[in-house]
Scaffold this motif. Sequence first.
Motif, PDB file in Angstrom:
ATOM      1  N   ARG A   1       0.787  -1.213   0.000  1.00  0.00           N
ATOM      2  CA  ARG A   1       0.000   0.000   0.000  1.00  0.00           C
ATOM      3  C   ARG A   1       0.832   1.283   0.000  1.00  0.00           C
ATOM      4  N   TYR A   2       1.964   1.235   0.646  1.00  0.00           N
ATOM      5  CA  TYR A   2       2.740   2.467   0.796  1.00  0.00           C
ATOM      6  C   TYR A   2       4.167   2.270   0.325  1.00  0.00           C
ATOM      7  N   ASP A   3       4.848   3.362   0.073  1.00  0.00           N
ATOM      8  CA  ASP A   3       6.245   3.197  -0.291  1.00  0.00           C
ATOM      9  C   ASP A   3       7.059   2.932   0.966  1.00  0.00           C
ATOM     10  N   PHE A   4       8.300   2.619   0.758  1.00  0.00           N
ATOM     11  CA  PHE A   4       9.106   2.004   1.791  1.00  0.00           C
ATOM     12  C   PHE A   4       9.108   2.710   3.137  1.00  0.00           C
ATOM     13  N   ARG A   5       9.432   3.993   3.119  1.00  0.00           N
ATOM     14  CA  ARG A   5       9.605   4.620   4.437  1.00  0.00           C
ATOM     15  C   ARG A   5       8.309   4.697   5.217  1.00  0.00           C
ATOM     16  N   PHE A   6       7.178   4.842   4.512  1.00  0.00           N
ATOM     17  CA  PHE A   6       5.903   4.843   5.226  1.00  0.00           C
ATOM     18  C   PHE A   6       5.610   3.473   5.801  1.00  0.00           C
ATOM     19  N   ALA A   7       5.907   2.455   4.989  1.00  0.00           N
ATOM     20  CA  ALA A   7       5.659   1.102   5.468  1.00  0.00           C
ATOM     21  C   ALA A   7       6.448   0.854   6.744  1.00  0.00           C
ATOM     22  N   VAL A   8       7.710   1.252   6.714  1.00  0.00           N
ATOM     23  CA  VAL A   8       8.527   1.045   7.909  1.00  0.00           C
ATOM     24  C   VAL A   8       7.981   1.838   9.085  1.00  0.00           C
ATOM     25  N   GLY A   9       7.569   3.076   8.810  1.00  0.00           N
ATOM     26  CA  GLY A   9       7.005   3.888   9.889  1.00  0.00           C
ATOM     27  C   GLY A   9       5.788   3.226  10.510  1.00  0.00           C
ATOM     28  N   GLY A  10       4.936   2.685   9.637  1.00  0.00           N
ATOM     29  CA  GLY A  10       3.741   2.018  10.144  1.00  0.00           C
ATOM     30  C   GLY A  10       4.098   0.805  10.986  1.00  0.00           C
ATOM     31  N   VAL A  11       5.100   0.063  10.511  1.00  0.00           N
ATOM     32  CA  VAL A  11       5.507  -1.136  11.239  1.00  0.00           C
ATOM     33  C   VAL A  11       6.122  -0.778  12.584  1.00  0.00           C
ATOM     34  N   ILE A  12       6.913   0.281  12.579  1.00  0.00           N
ATOM     35  CA  ILE A  12       7.511   0.725  13.844  1.00  0.00           C
ATOM     36  C   ILE A  12       6.398   1.094  14.829  1.00  0.00           C
ATOM     37  N   ALA A  13       5.405   1.810  14.341  1.00  0.00           N
ATOM     38  CA  ALA A  13       4.295   2.188  15.220  1.00  0.00           C
ATOM     39  C   ALA A  13       3.615   0.940  15.768  1.00  0.00           C
ATOM     40  N   LEU A  14       3.446  -0.062  14.911  1.00  0.00           N
ATOM     41  CA  LEU A  14       2.809  -1.308  15.331  1.00  0.00           C
ATOM     42  C   LEU A  14       3.599  -1.997  16.439  1.00  0.00           C
ATOM     43  N   PHE A  15       4.904  -2.181  16.218  1.00  0.00           N
ATOM     44  CA  PHE A  15       5.690  -2.868  17.238  1.00  0.00           C
ATOM     45  C   PHE A  15       5.805  -2.035  18.503  1.00  0.00           C
ATOM     46  N   HIS A  16       5.804  -0.743  18.309  1.00  0.00           N
ATOM     47  CA  HIS A  16       5.794   0.144  19.480  1.00  0.00           C
ATOM     48  C   HIS A  16       4.576  -0.139  20.348  1.00  0.00           C
ATOM     49  N   ASP A  17       3.420  -0.187  19.698  1.00  0.00           N
ATOM     50  CA  ASP A  17       2.195  -0.447  20.453  1.00  0.00           C
ATOM     51  C   ASP A  17       2.236  -1.799  21.133  1.00  0.00           C
ATOM     52  N   LEU A  18       2.630  -2.829  20.383  1.00  0.00           N
ATOM     53  CA  LEU A  18       2.642  -4.172  20.966  1.00  0.00           C
ATOM     54  C   LEU A  18       3.591  -4.236  22.154  1.00  0.00           C
ATOM     55  N   PHE A  19       4.738  -3.594  22.018  1.00  0.00           N
ATOM     56  CA  PHE A  19       5.684  -3.665  23.122  1.00  0.00           C
ATOM     57  C   PHE A  19       5.164  -2.949  24.359  1.00  0.00           C
ATOM     58  N   ILE A  20       4.564  -1.773  24.153  1.00  0.00           N
ATOM     59  CA  ILE A  20       4.042  -1.031  25.306  1.00  0.00           C
ATOM     60  C   ILE A  20       2.969  -1.855  26.017  1.00  0.00           C
ATOM     61  N   VAL A  21       2.059  -2.429  25.243  1.00  0.00           N
ATOM     62  CA  VAL A  21       1.001  -3.217  25.864  1.00  0.00           C
ATOM     63  C   VAL A  21       1.604  -4.414  26.602  1.00  0.00           C
ATOM     64  N   PHE A  22       2.550  -5.069  25.950  1.00  0.00           N
ATOM     65  CA  PHE A  22       3.211  -6.222  26.551  1.00  0.00           C
ATOM     66  C   PHE A  22       3.856  -5.826  27.872  1.00  0.00           C
ATOM     67  N   GLY A  23       4.631  -4.760  27.843  1.00  0.00           N
ATOM     68  CA  GLY A  23       5.330  -4.329  29.044  1.00  0.00           C
ATOM     69  C   GLY A  23       4.376  -3.999  30.178  1.00  0.00           C
ATOM     70  N   LEU A  24       3.315  -3.256  29.868  1.00  0.00           N
ATOM     71  CA  LEU A  24       2.376  -2.881  30.921  1.00  0.00           C
ATOM     72  C   LEU A  24       1.613  -4.097  31.445  1.00  0.00           C
ATOM     73  N   CYS A  25       1.322  -5.044  30.564  1.00  0.00           N
ATOM     74  CA  CYS A  25       0.650  -6.255  31.038  1.00  0.00           C
ATOM     75  C   CYS A  25       1.546  -7.010  32.008  1.00  0.00           C
ATOM     76  N   VAL A  26       2.844  -7.068  31.699  1.00  0.00           N
ATOM     77  CA  VAL A  26       3.754  -7.744  32.611  1.00  0.00           C
ATOM     78  C   VAL A  26       3.866  -6.956  33.910  1.00  0.00           C
ATOM     79  N   LEU A  27       3.923  -5.637  33.782  1.00  0.00           N
ATOM     80  CA  LEU A  27       4.031  -4.787  34.968  1.00  0.00           C
ATOM     81  C   LEU A  27       2.868  -5.036  35.919  1.00  0.00           C
ATOM     82  N   PHE A  28       1.678  -5.168  35.363  1.00  0.00           N
ATOM     83  CA  PHE A  28       0.517  -5.368  36.220  1.00  0.00           C
ATOM     84  C   PHE A  28       0.215  -6.844  36.421  1.00  0.00           C
ATOM     85  N   ASN A  29       1.199  -7.664  36.095  1.00  0.00           N
ATOM     86  CA  ASN A  29       1.099  -9.091  36.387  1.00  0.00           C
ATOM     87  C   ASN A  29      -0.122  -9.766  35.768  1.00  0.00           C
ATOM     88  N   LYS A  30      -0.458  -9.371  34.563  1.00  0.00           N
ATOM     89  CA  LYS A  30      -1.591 -10.015  33.910  1.00  0.00           C
ATOM     90  C   LYS A  30      -1.136 -11.351  33.328  1.00  0.00           C
TER      91      LYS A  30
END
Lengths: 316, 527
Positions: free
Chosen positions: A157-186
């Motif tokens: 759908r997008y050219d390279f740098r946008f694709a990477v930006g979108g992917v970075i945003a995605l992994f950013h979100d997953l990591f934050i959620v993961f970290g907070l879930c571990v923090l709250f012992n879920k």
Amino acid sequence: MLELIKPTNYDFMGKRFIAYGLTTLIALVGLVAIIAHHGPRYSIDFTGGTLIEVRFTPAVPANDLRQQLDKIGYGDSEIQEVGTGGDIMIRARASEGGKALQWEPIQAALSKAFPNTKIERLNEELVGPKIGGELKGKALWAIFWSLGLILIYVGIRYDFRFAVGGVIALFHDLFIVFGLCVLFNKEFSLTVLAAFLTLAGYSVNDTVVVFDRIREVMSKGYRREDLASIMNTSINQTLSRTIITSLTVFLSVLALYLVGGQVLHDFAFAMLIGVISGTYSSIFVASAFVLDWTRLTGKKSTPAPAAPAKKAAKSA
Amino acid sequence: MLSRYWKLALLILLLAWSAYELYPSVQYYTMSEASMKAMAPEKLQALKDKSMKLGLDLQGGMHLVLEVDRSKLSEADAKDAIDRAEQILRSRIDQFGVSEPLIQKQGEDRIVVELPGLLDEGRAKNLIGQTGLLEFKIVKTDDEAKQAFERADQWLVANGKATVPATASRTDSSLAQHPLSGRLATAAQAQAFVEAADVEAVRALLAALPDSVLPPGTQFAESAKEQTLSGSGRSGRFLYVLNRTAEMTGAAISTARMAPNLDPERPGAPGVSISMTGRGTAQFARVTRENVQRFMAIVLDNRVYTAPVIREPIPSGNASITGSFSDQEATDLAIVLKAGALPAPVRVIEERTVGPTLGRDSIHAGLMASLLGALLVILFMVIYYRGSGLIAIFTLFLNILFLLAGLTQIHSTLTLPGIAGVALTIGMSVDANVLIFERLREEMKAGRSVRTAIDLGFKRAWRTIIDAHVTTLITAVVLMLVGTGTVKGFGVTLTIGLLANIYTAVFVCRMVFDWIGSKRDLETLSI
């Protein structure tokens, strides 16, 4: 018209270093939590083992319960208070070598120890090692296919740098959620994994809305120096819809979190954090990344980018 | 371009279909207890079949995955084994009396069993898990038994297995010489008694004993239940010395049932009365004739249930198994004998049991959450988008309606994560509306007339809506395909919800707007 978000002109790009800082901070907190807890708390779906959920009316203090269980050889099991009213979850994880829980002896011992309490078994689960391994395998497949297909889609759908930006945003979100879930012992069960994958899809969804607008504006040609202001404008223009679409999902997930019962509690928690993070990353992280990448790789003023004009004109 | 009337016809068709699909569920789940009892059972069942199925996590019940251990079977037997096991389990479960059990083969050596609404799962697991191999074995004479014990003792001493903690009533030296027979409460005879305190030790000793040590054709077997030694009041287990080869097996049994009063010494006590097949009867007659005055042990899965003396030959092919059974145990034993022995042992490798309380709680929580979520979203949409908000709510309602009808149509099972999926769909489906409305607002602010704004707004938002749905659909479909159990339900709900959303939030919404736009030349739009 009622407008929550009047036409704005925030300098998102200018503030992006604050955003980077905030993200790094939260990510660090998550990382520390992960290290401190030695990784996430996996449910028996993945580790194998047994689980019994018991309701005591009136409630029994967890320590007394632990004592009684210890007497019949279950001292190693994990005891967790769940929900609000005297529900207790007893877990014996195979990976930790606990003795497999069996209801009959436990019920007998508990009835004797707490004679005036109504003891009710709500739920019992047993996951043998073979099945545990299979579920782990399935989980990995699900992760692989979801993320893989999403990456392919964004790449097309997008050219390279946008694709990477979108992917970075995605992994950013997953990591934050993961970290907070571990923090709250879920607990990480299959259902929580489903929440993660759903968030993955949704996060990209959000980011796409912003990128579409940026591309539409860029298609009219720009100078490199103006990239930051173009991004700002685009984000400001789409701010209303980005926030409101997230808000509606947030409201329904909030309902799940508040009254959805304890079985869905961890799922709802992950979704809640994820929706907030997803909006945040769409606004601050994705485009900021593209901006800095462009600056660092030193592109000069660019004519209309690769995306065909008519495609860009049709986007919202 | 479909004309307006065709579009309307399609919508009405879909509405009719939804009503048709959902009506049975509405009927079934809102019926009072009284009307349920009043309805004829077949009609009730038919109604239930047409309604939406609830998962075990909502109705309560037990889900088991059994693995058939084919390691000791021959090639030919192994291939058959799972089919036969499935048949036998089905027969056992049918007799057990659970409504709508699910018994299904899975792969080469697994069987999935689901028992909805089951209350006594200890009993069910027992019934399902036991191999059920019945054997008739002659009990050795006391002399033969004495020999067996001597040999056992000798071997144990010689191989250093005699060092097991002693109990108070014996001295160390006697145990050192006779580790096994020293622990008996009676003499070393064919039906010896072991006190409860010594049972574990005796088991350990027997386990260490290789088969070759005993005289050929001899084996030890323990009684199935704890018993009391008559005259002394002490409780423990009987240890039997039997012929290793069975005279007959459960294959000879044609039918079995629970019956009271089979044991003259225990009036009123339940037992199991068995009748044999033609061939079985002849066999039994021969065995009893050849072994008059001997004891015959009735052994189930290597535990002795009872060992009555054969007073006279039994030509009738009828026998009874008595012991200290409860009614339920006798009934279950009859079930197992009637259904037959499993060809190989089965093991439970996965079990999930949800009690009815948690099931009810979950339904309640799920419904509450969906309603609350819907309420919050509705409030927001109406306040923020006013009249158009109402239109969005209408399309949301259609979305959920089609979603539920779709789930019922494909006989999908509704689970708790499935309900979460519905709640999530509520939040996500208005997203499409929001995208359109924001675009409409933009166009109108840019000064376009209402008609043009509507046209452009929908056209331009369409692309983004598709994009937005693709990514979430990807994960929903993956979860649907790869997910198991309750997670699968979540994937299915989300997928159908999103697909239905494309229709309702775009096409139906457009229809409504067009209809409004055509009524009169609008100056403004309530948005």
